[in-house]
Design an enzyme around this catalytic site. Structure first.
Site, mmCIF file in Angstrom:
data_model
loop_
_atom_site.group_PDB
_atom_site.id
_atom_site.type_symbol
_atom_site.label_atom_id
_atom_site.label_comp_id
_atom_site.label_asym_id
_atom_site.label_seq_id
_atom_site.Cartn_x
_atom_site.Cartn_y
_atom_site.Cartn_z
ATOM 1 N N ALA A 24 8.015 -4.869 4.555
ATOM 2 C CA ALA A 24 8.225 -5.613 3.313
ATOM 3 C C ALA A 24 8.650 -7.050 3.534
ATOM 4 C CB ALA A 24 9.268 -4.897 2.459
ATOM 5 N N PHE A 35 11.108 -3.493 -3.291
ATOM 6 C CA PHE A 35 11.471 -2.722 -4.485
ATOM 7 C C PHE A 35 12.827 -2.047 -4.353
ATOM 8 C CE2 PHE A 35 9.234 0.595 -2.023
ATOM 9 C CZ PHE A 35 10.085 1.656 -2.165
ATOM 10 N N ASP A 106 0.106 -4.769 -0.761
ATOM 11 C CA ASP A 106 -0.258 -5.896 -1.612
ATOM 12 C C ASP A 106 -1.582 -6.566 -1.271
ATOM 13 O OD1 ASP A 106 0.457 -7.613 0.676
ATOM 14 O OD2 ASP A 106 2.524 -7.194 0.102
ATOM 15 N N HIS A 121 0.265 2.689 3.827
ATOM 16 C CA HIS A 121 0.689 3.206 2.522
ATOM 17 C C HIS A 121 -0.294 2.882 1.405
ATOM 18 C CE1 HIS A 121 4.986 3.028 4.346
ATOM 19 N NE2 HIS A 121 4.380 4.169 4.620
ATOM 20 N N THR A 190 10.512 -5.691 9.061
ATOM 21 C CA THR A 190 10.803 -4.285 8.770
ATOM 22 C C THR A 190 12.061 -3.847 9.504
ATOM 23 O OG1 THR A 190 10.018 -1.995 8.983
ATOM 24 C CG2 THR A 190 9.222 -3.568 10.622
ATOM 25 N N SER A 191 12.858 -3.024 8.841
ATOM 26 C CA SER A 191 14.063 -2.472 9.465
ATOM 27 C C SER A 191 13.785 -1.115 10.105
ATOM 28 C CB SER A 191 15.174 -2.328 8.424
ATOM 29 O OG SER A 191 14.734 -1.553 7.329
#
Length: 238
Positions: A24, A35, A106, A121, A190-191
């Protein structure tokens, strides 16, 4: 330019097969909020946490509320690629980058010009009728109200992976092979909290691993390079 960024520049120059694994944080610099970052007004508008609303069970049991959240929080048609998206597309065009593996839905990597994108995803740009299988684009969902329906009467479902749903096997295999063949793996934005996607990096067999993320990740990767800056700012320097 920091020493770490200079080292990454050297790694990129010497690499023949770069794979990129992103989350993200790659898209937040294009104005798409994570989100999970719900903000102070979130609970005044939504009765459930996002992970609940974005589950298969909720989609089936409360589709009206699902689509209200989906249109409000998951769609950002005005977003444009940032420096990270553009740099990755540039590397692919040069023959240095073999694949982008992304958790984002996206489509900004493709908008920047990337061709080999493993969308773990799914994508908001693909939507299909659960009854007849007809596909619809993003505009149809944006300009529909309530539960979007096909001309045959079936519900049009976004081609995105909801909680409780499995990842596409073909996409997973493509991602695994791309990461396994890479001599440089760059993980960005990203984590590494989302599984099974985060487990894909275990297939990396190369010796150069770089991590670019504004905050600490969920696990120790023993990365040769760790850069804690916004990925767009870092990539713009490469």
């Amino acid at each position: 330019m920091t020493e770490a960024v200079e080292t990454l520049r050297t790694w990129v120059r010497e690499s023949k097969a770069i794979a990129f694994f992103g989350g993200a944080g790659v898209s937040t610099e294009s104005g798409i909020p994570d989100f999970r970052s719900t903000g102070g007004l979130y609970h005044q508008e939504w009765k459930y946490p996002p992970e609940t609303i974005l589950s298969h069970t909720f989609y089936k049991s409360n589709p009206e509320e699902f689509f209200r959240f989906y249109r409000a929080k998951m769609l950002a048609p005005e977003a444009r690629p940032n420096a990270a998206h553009r740099k990755l597309a540039e590397w692919e065009a040069e023959g240095k980058l073999t694949a982008v593996v992304t958790q984002n839905i996206d489509g900004l990597h493709q908008a920047a010009g990337s061709r080999h994108v493993c969308e773990l995803h799914g994508s908001v740009h693909r939507n299909y009728c659960e009854k007849c299988g007809k596909f619809y684009g993003l505009d149809f969902i944006l300009h529909s109200t309530g539960v979007p329906r096909c001309e045959c009467g079936g519900v049009i479902k976004p081609d995105v992976v909801l909680y409780e749903e499995g990842l596409d096997g073909g996409v997973m295999n493509d991602a695994v092979n791309s990461i396994a063949r890479a001599d440089l793996l760059i993980i960005g934005g990203t984590s590494l909290n989302v599984w099974p996607a985060a487990g894909l990096i275990n297939y990396f067999q190369g010796t150069r691993l770089a991590l670019i993320n504004k905050s600490a990740v969920a696990r120790d990767l023993s990365a040769g390079l760790v850069i804690t800056d916004p990925i767009g700012e870092v990539m713009a320097q490469l």
